[in-house]
Design an enzyme around this catalytic site. Structure first.
Site, mmCIF file in Angstrom:
data_model
loop_
_atom_site.group_PDB
_atom_site.id
_atom_site.type_symbol
_atom_site.label_atom_id
_atom_site.label_comp_id
_atom_site.label_asym_id
_atom_site.label_seq_id
_atom_site.Cartn_x
_atom_site.Cartn_y
_atom_site.Cartn_z
ATOM 1 N N CYS A 148 -0.829 4.428 11.066
ATOM 2 C CA CYS A 148 -0.585 5.711 11.737
ATOM 3 C C CYS A 148 -1.770 6.053 12.629
ATOM 4 C CB CYS A 148 -0.292 6.813 10.729
ATOM 5 S SG CYS A 148 -1.481 6.949 9.398
ATOM 6 N N GLY A 170 6.479 7.727 0.681
ATOM 7 C CA GLY A 170 7.521 8.035 1.648
ATOM 8 C C GLY A 170 8.255 6.813 2.163
ATOM 9 N N LYS A 171 7.526 5.736 2.428
ATOM 10 C CA LYS A 171 8.174 4.533 2.954
ATOM 11 C C LYS A 171 8.940 3.796 1.857
ATOM 12 C CE LYS A 171 5.140 4.047 6.921
ATOM 13 N NZ LYS A 171 4.349 5.273 6.680
ATOM 14 N N CYS A 211 0.876 -1.178 0.000
ATOM 15 C CA CYS A 211 0.000 0.000 0.000
ATOM 16 C C CYS A 211 0.910 1.225 0.000
ATOM 17 C CB CYS A 211 -0.908 -0.009 1.221
ATOM 18 S SG CYS A 211 -1.775 -1.575 1.511
ATOM 19 N N ALA A 212 1.508 1.536 -1.141
ATOM 20 C CA ALA A 212 2.719 2.353 -1.181
ATOM 21 C C ALA A 212 2.515 3.865 -1.187
ATOM 22 C CB ALA A 212 3.562 1.957 -2.391
ATOM 23 N N ALA A 213 1.396 4.377 -1.697
ATOM 24 C CA ALA A 213 1.224 5.833 -1.794
ATOM 25 C C ALA A 213 1.153 6.442 -0.393
ATOM 26 C CB ALA A 213 -0.033 6.157 -2.587
ATOM 27 N N PRO A 214 1.677 7.658 -0.242
ATOM 28 C CA PRO A 214 2.228 8.544 -1.275
ATOM 29 C C PRO A 214 3.664 8.265 -1.671
ATOM 30 C CG PRO A 214 2.251 9.661 0.838
ATOM 31 C CD PRO A 214 1.565 8.344 1.068
ATOM 32 N N ASP A 271 -5.660 -4.396 -6.479
ATOM 33 C CA ASP A 271 -6.278 -4.475 -5.161
ATOM 34 C C ASP A 271 -5.344 -5.321 -4.292
ATOM 35 O OD1 ASP A 271 -7.779 -5.236 -2.880
ATOM 36 O OD2 ASP A 271 -9.656 -5.090 -3.981
ATOM 37 N N GLU A 299 -0.321 0.401 -5.390
ATOM 38 C CA GLU A 299 -1.315 1.328 -4.845
ATOM 39 C C GLU A 299 -2.612 1.171 -5.624
ATOM 40 O OE1 GLU A 299 -3.608 3.489 -2.902
ATOM 41 O OE2 GLU A 299 -1.552 3.310 -2.136
#
EC number: 2.1.1.-
Length: 348
Positions: free
Chosen positions: A265, A144-145, A139-142, A193, A162
């Site tokens: 988060c 940063g990780k 689940c890569a967006a945006p 998905d 994403e």
């Protein structure tokens, strides 16, 4: 560069608290965090206290900025940490709410740094990426990780997935802004998905990061539309179902012996510890990995709340250490019975 530094962001002061969300958080987190909630609440509801770390881009290293930050009292988050942590990752932070200006995207030009919540580095560090590995950021967006992972090691292959198309564009722009062309060739962006990734690419990755969709406490507290906020709170109970589904898919995509890191988060126990407990009790192939050492190593810069799980940690914000919320859990996929037997039979 010094003249571009800002003591505080005026925009942060203009945020309006959403009473619907705050009431829900007061009810839930006063039970889950006890006395700690009062301190955490003060920070989360006061954007002027929020802090922003400066993650350097190893592919366009800002030497002059590094000198400037040293002069202003910034220090590297990995300063004095174990030599096991990557020396290539350089991230500077300050005890104050000072914020660097963001760099604009310029096609064909690499940015020198990325502003982020410093606790966002912990999932990447927990995953322990190594050169040449095959890695999935589910689940890569945006992005940063993904950027943080690439500061740690040169992957043999990195798949940044994403599902949301608009967020996917944001992800692609982030990667273009931080990664040089030769390395872009080993990075792929997909829009599958995440719940289907395990079936699409079974046992394909050495490491998997699941930075799951969650009830983002910071942004939810400042929802501008109270009706949408109420709807979010109502739908919040469904998030753990999605998170478990994403984890099951990630486990399928992971090779035997591979490592998986789950992060959110949010402070929510239902989306954090309960999700990991569900996986551990229902999947015998998954074993917890003790990461309590991370909390000890980074106690200088982060405040950790107890999770009652050695395989997980929870960063909670406080004044002067306004990082988090960030929940991180580390799991390992066990070797198959055939593989274990083969290892036992190998000569010394």
């Amino acid at each position: 560069m010094l003249t571009r530094l800002k003591a505080k962001s005026e925009g942060k002061l203009a945020k309006q608290l959403c009473r619907v969300v705050l009431d829900q958080f007061d009810k839930q987190y006063s039970k889950e965090l006890g006395d700690s909630w009062s301190t955490v609440r003060d920070v989360l509801t006061s954007p002027s206290l929020w802090q922003y770390a400066v993650l350097f881009n190893r592919f366009n290293y800002p030497f002059e900025l590094e000198k400037a930050l040293h002069l202003r009292g910034y220090h590297p988050v990995l300063q004095g940490a174990s030599p096991d942590y990557p020396q290539s990752m350089k991230c500077y932070l300050s005890r104050t709410a000072e914020r660097m200006p963001s760099e604009g995207h310029q096609p064909g030009s690499l940015k020198k740094y990325y502003l982020l919540n410093a606790a966002s580095l912990l999932p990447a560090l927990a995953l322990e990426p190594r050169d040449g590995e095959t890695v999935l950021d589910l689940c890569a967006a945006p992005g940063g990780k993904s950027v943080a992972l690439l500061q740690c090691a040169y992957p043999g292959y990195l798949l940044c997935n994403e599902y949301d198309r608009l967020r996917g564009r944001w992800l692609r722009q982030t990667l273009e802004s931080f990664i040089p062309q030769p390395l872009i060739n080993v990075i792929k962006v997909s829009e599958l998905d995440g719940r289907e990734m395990g079936d699409a690419q079974p046992a394909s990755f050495d490491k998997v990061l699941v930075d799951a969709p969650c009830s983002n406490d910071r942004s939810w507290l400042f929802s501008s539309d109270s009706q949408k906020a109420a709807c979010r709170i109502h739908q919040r109970q469904n998030l753990p179902v999605l998170q478990v589904q994403l984890l099951r898919s990630a486990i399928k995509a992971l090779r035997p012996g591979g490592l998986l890191v789950y992060s959110t988060c949010t402070l929510s126990k239902a989306e954090n510890q309960d999700v990991i407990s569900e996986i551990l009790t229902s999947d015998s192939s998954i074993v917890p990995v003790d990461i309590s050492g991370i909390a000890r190593t980074f106690s200088r810069d982060f405040t950790f709340a107890p999770t009652e799980q050695k395989c997980s940690l929870l960063v909670i914000p406080e004044k002067g250490k306004a990082w988090g919320p960030m929940y991180v859990a580390k799991l390992k996929k066990g070797l198959s019975a055939r593989k274990r037997q083969g290892e036992l039979c190998e000569p010394c």
